[in-house]
Design a protein around this motif. Structure first.
Motif, PDB file in Angstrom:
ATOM      1  N   PHE A 157       1.593  -7.724   6.970  1.00  0.00           N
ATOM      2  CA  PHE A 157       2.542  -8.829   7.077  1.00  0.00           C
ATOM      3  C   PHE A 157       3.388  -8.695   8.346  1.00  0.00           C
ATOM      4  O   PHE A 157       3.671  -9.697   9.014  1.00  0.00           O
ATOM      5  CB  PHE A 157       3.423  -8.889   5.833  1.00  0.00           C
ATOM      6  N   GLU A 158       3.790  -7.478   8.661  1.00  0.00           N
ATOM      7  CA  GLU A 158       4.574  -7.274   9.881  1.00  0.00           C
ATOM      8  C   GLU A 158       3.756  -7.637  11.119  1.00  0.00           C
ATOM      9  O   GLU A 158       4.270  -8.235  12.069  1.00  0.00           O
ATOM     10  CB  GLU A 158       5.046  -5.818   9.952  1.00  0.00           C
ATOM     11  N   THR A 159       2.481  -7.315  11.102  1.00  0.00           N
ATOM     12  CA  THR A 159       1.603  -7.667  12.220  1.00  0.00           C
ATOM     13  C   THR A 159       1.412  -9.169  12.307  1.00  0.00           C
ATOM     14  O   THR A 159       1.475  -9.758  13.392  1.00  0.00           O
ATOM     15  CB  THR A 159       0.238  -6.968  12.067  1.00  0.00           C
ATOM     16  N   ALA A 160       1.181  -9.817  11.162  1.00  0.00           N
ATOM     17  CA  ALA A 160       0.970 -11.259  11.144  1.00  0.00           C
ATOM     18  C   ALA A 160       2.203 -12.023  11.619  1.00  0.00           C
ATOM     19  O   ALA A 160       2.091 -13.132  12.155  1.00  0.00           O
ATOM     20  CB  ALA A 160       0.582 -11.716   9.739  1.00  0.00           C
ATOM     21  N   ALA A 161       3.378 -11.434  11.417  1.00  0.00           N
ATOM     22  CA  ALA A 161       4.621 -12.104  11.821  1.00  0.00           C
ATOM     23  C   ALA A 161       4.832 -12.087  13.327  1.00  0.00           C
ATOM     24  O   ALA A 161       5.692 -12.818  13.831  1.00  0.00           O
ATOM     25  CB  ALA A 161       5.811 -11.452  11.122  1.00  0.00           C
ATOM     26  N   ASP A 162       4.052 -11.290  14.050  1.00  0.00           N
ATOM     27  CA  ASP A 162       4.186 -11.195  15.510  1.00  0.00           C
ATOM     28  C   ASP A 162       3.063 -11.989  16.165  1.00  0.00           C
ATOM     29  O   ASP A 162       1.968 -11.474  16.399  1.00  0.00           O
ATOM     30  CB  ASP A 162       4.131  -9.727  15.937  1.00  0.00           C
ATOM     31  N   SER A 163       3.327 -13.257  16.461  1.00  0.00           N
ATOM     32  CA  SER A 163       2.291 -14.129  17.010  1.00  0.00           C
ATOM     33  C   SER A 163       1.870 -13.733  18.416  1.00  0.00           C
ATOM     34  O   SER A 163       0.805 -14.157  18.890  1.00  0.00           O
ATOM     35  CB  SER A 163       2.778 -15.580  17.014  1.00  0.00           C
ATOM     36  N   ALA A 169      -0.385  -3.575   2.890  1.00  0.00           N
ATOM     37  CA  ALA A 169      -0.005  -4.984   2.980  1.00  0.00           C
ATOM     38  C   ALA A 169       1.250  -5.203   3.818  1.00  0.00           C
ATOM     39  O   ALA A 169       1.338  -6.171   4.578  1.00  0.00           O
ATOM     40  CB  ALA A 169       0.190  -5.574   1.587  1.00  0.00           C
ATOM     41  N   LEU A 170       2.235  -4.324   3.695  1.00  0.00           N
ATOM     42  CA  LEU A 170       3.469  -4.521   4.456  1.00  0.00           C
ATOM     43  C   LEU A 170       3.193  -4.464   5.956  1.00  0.00           C
ATOM     44  O   LEU A 170       3.694  -5.303   6.725  1.00  0.00           O
ATOM     45  CB  LEU A 170       4.519  -3.487   4.069  1.00  0.00           C
ATOM     46  N   LEU A 192      -6.164 -10.299   8.127  1.00  0.00           N
ATOM     47  CA  LEU A 192      -6.864 -10.270   6.850  1.00  0.00           C
ATOM     48  C   LEU A 192      -6.494  -9.029   6.062  1.00  0.00           C
ATOM     49  O   LEU A 192      -6.368  -7.930   6.627  1.00  0.00           O
ATOM     50  CB  LEU A 192      -8.382 -10.296   7.065  1.00  0.00           C
ATOM     51  N   LEU A 193      -6.337  -9.205   4.748  1.00  0.00           N
ATOM     52  CA  LEU A 193      -6.227  -8.096   3.823  1.00  0.00           C
ATOM     53  C   LEU A 193      -7.613  -7.817   3.241  1.00  0.00           C
ATOM     54  O   LEU A 193      -8.321  -8.740   2.853  1.00  0.00           O
ATOM     55  CB  LEU A 193      -5.260  -8.430   2.681  1.00  0.00           C
ATOM     56  N   LEU A 216       8.569  -7.058  -0.551  1.00  0.00           N
ATOM     57  CA  LEU A 216       7.128  -7.171  -0.768  1.00  0.00           C
ATOM     58  C   LEU A 216       6.618  -5.865  -1.350  1.00  0.00           C
ATOM     59  O   LEU A 216       6.911  -4.787  -0.824  1.00  0.00           O
ATOM     60  CB  LEU A 216       6.423  -7.465   0.563  1.00  0.00           C
ATOM     61  N   ARG A 217       5.856  -5.939  -2.436  1.00  0.00           N
ATOM     62  CA  ARG A 217       5.391  -4.731  -3.109  1.00  0.00           C
ATOM     63  C   ARG A 217       3.887  -4.801  -3.365  1.00  0.00           C
ATOM     64  O   ARG A 217       3.340  -5.857  -3.641  1.00  0.00           O
ATOM     65  CB  ARG A 217       6.114  -4.553  -4.447  1.00  0.00           C
TER      66      ARG A 217
END
Length: 347
Positions: A331-337, A327-328, A344-345, A20-21
């Protein structure tokens, strides 16, 4: 000189699994029927996470770099040259679908089922449909929904996933006065709880493995919550309507068990591709009505109106906000339910 000429067009681009970039893209070059939107917020969806972690969502396999994102809101900075759509300065939410054409192959009132439909930030077709996680993006004016007076962009940031949840509730039929069960209290499940409450459900029970999603479900209207492992309590619910939003076969089994005989289970959560184990025999003997629910039609307009008039209370679902440059981490935070709801970005 326009705003897009002197600001960097920062975007979130996935290049492959685990790649992811945050990149700078050229300024958008709109077609005559497209407006340029300055994106304010973008919600990280499960599909975005799948493209990042696995390079695919089901059969949609990443084959070229793709801008992610389909849950976006922003402000029009350049109106469409053909005169269609909102004027400069209009705050808008985005309906991310472009309906395919296949006359007679889907019900006329359900264009979300049309073969060939594309969605922002999707690798279902090649070339891929680039998404909306960019500071500036050109979008067809038919996608743009002006926000009602008094509704802020931040408040409207959950409009697209809320429309998915509302479509699932609509698929259940009239839920007023009924006992409802929601399996999976992640962002879509929590939004379904809020939609059920607004639609007049008499009692709403939410089920999840984690404490945070259950707390959020309570904050948006669940009367009670249950741990996913408490099968006896789930069986005892005997719901008139079940919204399955976990997206796994264990959740579907809980939905079948928790439904009263002769009632309805709406499958909102998208299970992995291929055969899945299911309690089919119990669904048969209970004479359950199993219904699929895929994306939405135009419920996003109803959602925006409901957010504006206060009848849909969903603010607790958004738990984190990150600058696009981070953003990375987002995404790492969003992946931890267990520790996040909707992430939100901020552009």
């Amino acid at each position: 000189m326009s705003e897009t000429d002197h600001q960097p067009n920062t975007a979130v681009v996935v290049h492959g699994a685990g790649d992811l970039r945050v990149e700078e893209l050229p300024a958008p070059a709109p077609r005559p029927d497209e407006a340029v939107v300055s994106v304010a917020y973008g919600g990280v969806c499960g599909s975005d996470l799948h493209y990042w972690r696995h390079g695919a969502v089901g059969e949609s396999i990443l084959r070229e770099p793709m801008v992610l994102g389909h849950e976006v809101v922003g402000t029009v900075t350049a109106a469409a040259a053909d005169g269609s759509g909102p004027a400069v300065g209009t705050a808008v939410a985005v309906h991310p679908a472009t309906t395919g054409t296949a006359a007679g192959r889907y019900p006329a009132d359900r264009p979300n089922l049309a073969p060939g439909t594309t969605y922002l930030g999707s690798a279902a077709h090649l070339p891929h449909t680039q998404g909306g996680f960019a500071r500036f993006t050109a979008l067809p004016t038919r996608m743009l929904r002006p926000l009602p007076a008094g509704l802020s962009l931040r408040e409207a940031a959950l409009a697209e996933p809320a429309a998915v949840a509302l479509h699932g509730v609509h698929r259940a039929g009239d839920v007023a006065g009924k006992r409802a069960l929601v399996i999976g209290a992640g962002p879509i499940g929590a939004l379904a709880v809020a939609a059920l409450r607004r639609a007049g459900a008499a009692e709403v029970t939410a089920v999840d493995l984690q404490e945070l999603p259950l707390r959020i479900a309570s904050e948006v209207g669940a009367d009670r919550t249950l741990q996913a492992g408490d099968t006896d309590a789930i069986d005892a619910v005997e719901a008139d309507v079940v919204i399955e939003s976990s997206g796994n076969h264990h959740g579907l089994a809980s939905a079948v068990r928790g439904a009263a005989r002769g009632r309805t289970v709406v499958m909102v959560g998208l299970l992995p591709t291929g055969p899945q184990p299911a309690l089919v025999s119990l669904a048969i003997t209970k004479e359950l009505d199993l219904r699929g629910s895929f994306r939405f039609v135009d419920e996003i307009t109803e959602v925006l109106d409901a957010l504006a008039d206060g009848s849909l209370a969903i603010a607790p679902v958004a738990t984190h906000e990150f600058a696009v440059e981070d953003a990375l981490a987002a995404f790492e935070t969003a992946a931890d339910s267990a520790s996040s709801g909707k992430v939100l970005l901020r552009f």
